[in-house]
Write a protein that holds these residues in place. Structure first.
Motif, PDB file in Angstrom:
ATOM      1  N   THR A   1       0.959  -1.126  -0.029  1.00 48.10           N
ATOM      2  CA  THR A   1       0.072   0.039   0.123  1.00 48.10           C
ATOM      3  C   THR A   1       0.897   1.384   0.114  1.00 48.10           C
ATOM      4  N   TYR A   2       0.345   2.526  -0.412  1.00 52.90           N
ATOM      5  CA  TYR A   2       0.918   3.513  -0.171  1.00 52.90           C
ATOM      6  C   TYR A   2       0.269   4.629   0.671  1.00 52.90           C
ATOM      7  N   GLN A   3       1.386   5.091   1.588  1.00 52.02           N
ATOM      8  CA  GLN A   3       0.504   6.029   2.717  1.00 52.02           C
ATOM      9  C   GLN A   3       1.216   7.502   2.481  1.00 52.02           C
ATOM     10  N   VAL A   4       0.002   8.342   2.400  1.00 51.09           N
ATOM     11  CA  VAL A   4       0.583   9.812   2.123  1.00 51.09           C
ATOM     12  C   VAL A   4       0.465  10.593   3.584  1.00 51.09           C
ATOM     13  N   ARG A   5       1.597  10.847   4.056  1.00 52.23           N
ATOM     14  CA  ARG A   5       1.515  11.906   5.131  1.00 52.23           C
ATOM     15  C   ARG A   5       1.529  13.398   4.947  1.00 52.23           C
ATOM     16  N   TYR A   6       0.595  13.953   5.636  1.00 54.48           N
ATOM     17  CA  TYR A   6       0.357  15.314   5.133  1.00 54.48           C
ATOM     18  C   TYR A   6       0.135  16.388   6.440  1.00 54.48           C
ATOM     19  N   PRO A   7       0.482  17.591   6.250  1.00 55.61           N
ATOM     20  CA  PRO A   7       0.262  18.327   7.439  1.00 55.61           C
ATOM     21  C   PRO A   7      -1.226  18.508   7.918  1.00 55.61           C
ATOM     22  N   ASN A   8      -1.495  18.347   9.232  1.00 58.53           N
ATOM     23  CA  ASN A   8      -2.783  18.509   9.660  1.00 58.53           C
ATOM     24  C   ASN A   8      -2.544  19.147  11.179  1.00 58.53           C
ATOM     25  N   LYS A   9      -3.115  20.364  11.480  1.00 52.64           N
ATOM     26  CA  LYS A   9      -2.781  20.847  12.742  1.00 52.64           C
ATOM     27  C   LYS A   9      -3.851  20.459  13.700  1.00 52.64           C
ATOM     28  N   ALA A  10      -4.711  19.626  13.331  1.00 50.56           N
ATOM     29  CA  ALA A  10      -5.748  18.851  14.220  1.00 50.56           C
ATOM     30  C   ALA A  10      -5.136  17.803  15.034  1.00 50.56           C
ATOM     31  N   THR A  11      -4.123  17.231  14.338  1.00 50.21           N
ATOM     32  CA  THR A  11      -3.382  16.203  15.396  1.00 50.21           C
ATOM     33  C   THR A  11      -2.282  16.649  16.129  1.00 50.21           C
ATOM     34  N   LYS A  12      -1.916  16.007  17.105  1.00 46.45           N
ATOM     35  CA  LYS A  12      -0.997  16.236  18.253  1.00 46.45           C
ATOM     36  C   LYS A  12       0.366  16.144  17.466  1.00 46.45           C
ATOM     37  N   SER A  13       0.480  15.248  16.571  1.00 48.16           N
ATOM     38  CA  SER A  13       2.099  15.341  15.742  1.00 48.16           C
ATOM     39  C   SER A  13       2.188  16.405  14.752  1.00 48.16           C
ATOM     40  N   GLY A  14       0.863  16.969  14.406  1.00 49.22           N
ATOM     41  CA  GLY A  14       0.941  17.752  13.406  1.00 49.22           C
ATOM     42  C   GLY A  14       0.795  17.380  11.895  1.00 49.22           C
ATOM     43  N   TYR A  15       0.785  15.931  11.811  1.00 52.17           N
ATOM     44  CA  TYR A  15       0.525  15.262  10.514  1.00 52.17           C
ATOM     45  C   TYR A  15      -0.774  14.192  10.552  1.00 52.17           C
ATOM     46  N   ALA A  16      -1.330  14.100   9.562  1.00 49.10           N
ATOM     47  CA  ALA A  16      -2.265  12.895   9.295  1.00 49.10           C
ATOM     48  C   ALA A  16      -1.903  12.075   8.305  1.00 49.10           C
ATOM     49  N   PHE A  17      -2.439  10.970   8.081  1.00 51.52           N
ATOM     50  CA  PHE A  17      -2.104  10.008   7.254  1.00 51.52           C
ATOM     51  C   PHE A  17      -3.390   9.320   6.463  1.00 51.52           C
ATOM     52  N   LYS A  18      -3.026   9.082   5.160  1.00 49.00           N
ATOM     53  CA  LYS A  18      -3.956   8.399   4.533  1.00 49.00           C
ATOM     54  C   LYS A  18      -3.409   7.176   3.330  1.00 49.00           C
ATOM     55  N   THR A  19      -4.141   6.111   3.562  1.00 48.35           N
ATOM     56  CA  THR A  19      -3.588   5.000   2.598  1.00 48.35           C
ATOM     57  C   THR A  19      -4.206   4.904   1.364  1.00 48.35           C
ATOM     58  N   PHE A  20      -3.411   4.388   0.378  1.00 51.89           N
ATOM     59  CA  PHE A  20      -4.154   4.197  -0.827  1.00 51.89           C
ATOM     60  C   PHE A  20      -3.405   2.748  -1.344  1.00 51.89           C
ATOM     61  N   ASP A  21      -4.269   2.137  -2.317  1.00 51.35           N
ATOM     62  CA  ASP A  21      -3.878   0.705  -2.594  1.00 51.35           C
ATOM     63  C   ASP A  21      -2.674   0.946  -3.782  1.00 51.35           C
ATOM     64  N   THR A  22      -2.788   2.180  -4.733  1.00 51.87           N
ATOM     65  CA  THR A  22      -1.838   2.185  -5.673  1.00 51.87           C
ATOM     66  C   THR A  22      -1.213   3.695  -5.673  1.00 51.87           C
ATOM     67  N   LEU A  23      -0.091   3.553  -6.141  1.00 49.31           N
ATOM     68  CA  LEU A  23       0.738   4.828  -6.117  1.00 49.31           C
ATOM     69  C   LEU A  23       0.215   5.886  -6.746  1.00 49.31           C
ATOM     70  N   LYS A  24      -0.497   5.567  -8.055  1.00 48.43           N
ATOM     71  CA  LYS A  24      -1.265   6.789  -8.793  1.00 48.43           C
ATOM     72  C   LYS A  24      -2.235   7.320  -7.976  1.00 48.43           C
ATOM     73  N   GLU A  25      -2.945   6.577  -6.932  1.00 49.18           N
ATOM     74  CA  GLU A  25      -4.151   7.253  -6.063  1.00 49.18           C
ATOM     75  C   GLU A  25      -3.339   8.169  -4.840  1.00 49.18           C
ATOM     76  N   ALA A  26      -2.191   7.779  -4.411  1.00 46.58           N
ATOM     77  CA  ALA A  26      -1.554   8.480  -3.450  1.00 46.58           C
ATOM     78  C   ALA A  26      -0.976   9.724  -3.954  1.00 46.58           C
ATOM     79  N   ARG A  27      -0.421   9.675  -5.323  1.00 48.09           N
ATOM     80  CA  ARG A  27       0.073  11.006  -5.869  1.00 48.09           C
ATOM     81  C   ARG A  27      -0.994  11.941  -6.240  1.00 48.09           C
ATOM     82  N   ALA A  28      -2.129  11.455  -6.807  1.00 45.40           N
ATOM     83  CA  ALA A  28      -3.159  12.146  -7.142  1.00 45.40           C
ATOM     84  C   ALA A  28      -3.650  13.083  -5.679  1.00 45.40           C
ATOM     85  N   PHE A  29      -3.674  12.244  -4.841  1.00 48.19           N
ATOM     86  CA  PHE A  29      -4.360  12.749  -3.346  1.00 48.19           C
ATOM     87  C   PHE A  29      -3.272  13.931  -3.119  1.00 48.19           C
ATOM     88  N   ARG A  30      -1.981  13.545  -3.248  1.00 48.88           N
ATOM     89  CA  ARG A  30      -0.939  14.661  -2.717  1.00 48.88           C
ATOM     90  C   ARG A  30      -1.193  15.894  -3.433  1.00 48.88           C
TER      91      ARG A  30
END
Length: 402
Positions: free
Chosen positions: A14-43
């Motif tokens: 799977t392909y996990q996108v880590r992106y900034p999110n101030k609502a979380t304690k770490s300042g990042y949130a994660f979203k997982t996709f089955d394909t690299l293409k989907e992950a890149r599109a989300f980013r």
């Protein structure tokens, strides 16, 4: 900054996108996709949203964001504050030129933390550390203002800074009591000089020096002191000179204050104002009745005072030359005043108020070493720990337990 990480687990690759999110304690949130293409599109979609927010607002370039920030500073004031003074605006315009001269590859909405880090490196390579720090701080203010107005989604400069040594790392140079007395005696001698021109000049400078000594006022405050600021038992500060020698409000709200002054110093000021006041200023220029400039006072008044008091020093210059420097600046009287308040055990809140410090931290930054010395004296602290240890040792050697 969003990134993509490849994960191999029970569910396969799977392909996990880590992106900034101030609502979380770490300042990042994660979203997982089955394909690299989907992950890149989300980013890329995340980047597009940030960019479109800026484009819709008309802030399509860093330069336009800086211009908007300058306009806000000048015309309405940032975050509900007053518009900046002409001198401060002049500084901001200078910094904006530096910001604009950098080769920004992305629009404000596309900027990410690594972009700001690169900008910081460029500043440090091309400008002094102090200038670099001020410019980076101003650019951070630009992004904060754009974010508050919904023109960009994030502030990528939030965690990027430049540390600069505080100007208070070295304690201020303060005259001794005997030096302070000699300064006042020198002002008296100059005011009573047999030379008419010297005596005429010091008819004005002498009450200024006495007022500075008995109130701790900044030179930029007493140089433009309005006549109506003279109260029955003190002085009310309402305005000051800025760096461009323009009259404006005090730099902070704390600068607008009332300072009690002794009758002797206040009478000198009142007598001079009654005889020479222009109607606007207590200490006007001799011609025209306008206000004095700081550099003129420094050259014609203070430097003469230091020479008369014998407070000059020889320092080495370039090529083995010897330079004659004045031992103290006009601020020395302000620092002496504060040191005497501390010696008299005045409350820190009172000292902060009459000195016009915005917060107590400023008072500690400048005079903390004097406060500590005074507290040690009041506590009767002899220093060290041996007296207390020895009193508990019951005659046995402390060294034997080492």
């Amino acid at each position: 900054m969003a990134d993509i990480r490849k994960r191999i687990g029970k569910k396969g690759t799977t392909y996990q996108v880590r992106y900034p999110n101030k609502a979380t304690k770490s300042g990042y949130a994660f979203k997982t996709f089955d394909t690299l293409k989907e992950a890149r599109a989300f980013r890329e979609d995340s980047k597009a949203r940030k960019k479109n927010a800026a484009l819709r607002s008309g802030i399509g370039s860093v330069s336009s964001a800086i211009d908007k920030w300058l306009d806000i500073c000048e015309r309405e004031g940032r975050d509900g504050r007053d518009p900046v003074s002409p001198a401060t605006l002049e500084q901001y315009i200078y910094r904006s030129r530096i910001m604009k001269s950098y080769d920004w590859e992305n629009s404000p909405g596309e900027l990410e933390e690594p972009d700001i880090v690169e900008f910081r490196s460029w500043l440090l390579r091309n400008y002094s550390r102090d200038t670099a720090q001020k410019v980076l701080s101003s650019f951070h203010s630009v992004l904060i203002e754009m974010k508050r107005r919904g023109l960009v989604v994030e502030d990528p400069a939030e965690n990027v800074s430049i540390e600069v040594d505080s100007r208070y790392n070295q304690p201020p140079r303060i005259p001794t009591v005997s030096e302070f007395q000699e300064i006042l005696k020198a002002a008296d001698r100059l005011a009573n000089s047999k030379n008419f021109e010297i005596a005429k000049a010091w008819e004005r400078y002498r009450p200024m020096v006495y007022l500075a000594a008995d109130s701790g006022m900044r030179p930029q405050e007493y140089l433009v002191l309005p006549v109506e600021s003279i109260q029955e038992s003190g002085i009310r500060i309402v305005q000051a000179l800025d760096r461009s020698n323009h009259i404006g409000p005090t730099k902070t709200k704390a600068g607008r204050r009332y300072i009690p002054v002794s009758s002797g110093a206040l009478d000198l000021v009142k007598q001079y104002a009654k005889k020479h006041s222009s109607g606007d200023f207590v200490f006007p220029t001799r011609r025209g009745g306008g206000y004095q400039r700081y550099n003129n006072y420094l050259r014609r008044g203070w430097h003469k005072l230091m020479e008369e008091a014998g407070m000059v020093e020889e320092v080495g210059g370039k090529g083995g030359t010897i330079l004659i420097n004045k031992k103290y600046t006009p601020y020395a009287l302000r620092h002496f005043y504060a040191s005497m308040l501390i010696e008299q055990n005045k409350s820190l809140k009172f000292i902060q108020t009459v000195m016009g410090h915005e917060d107590i931290k400023m008072t500690f930054d400048v005079y903390g070493h004097i406060i500590q010395e005074r507290e040690a004296k009041l506590a009767g602290d002899e220093g060290g720990i041996l007296p207390n240890i020895m009193s508990l040792s019951c005659g046995s050697s402390v060294a034997s337990h080492a």
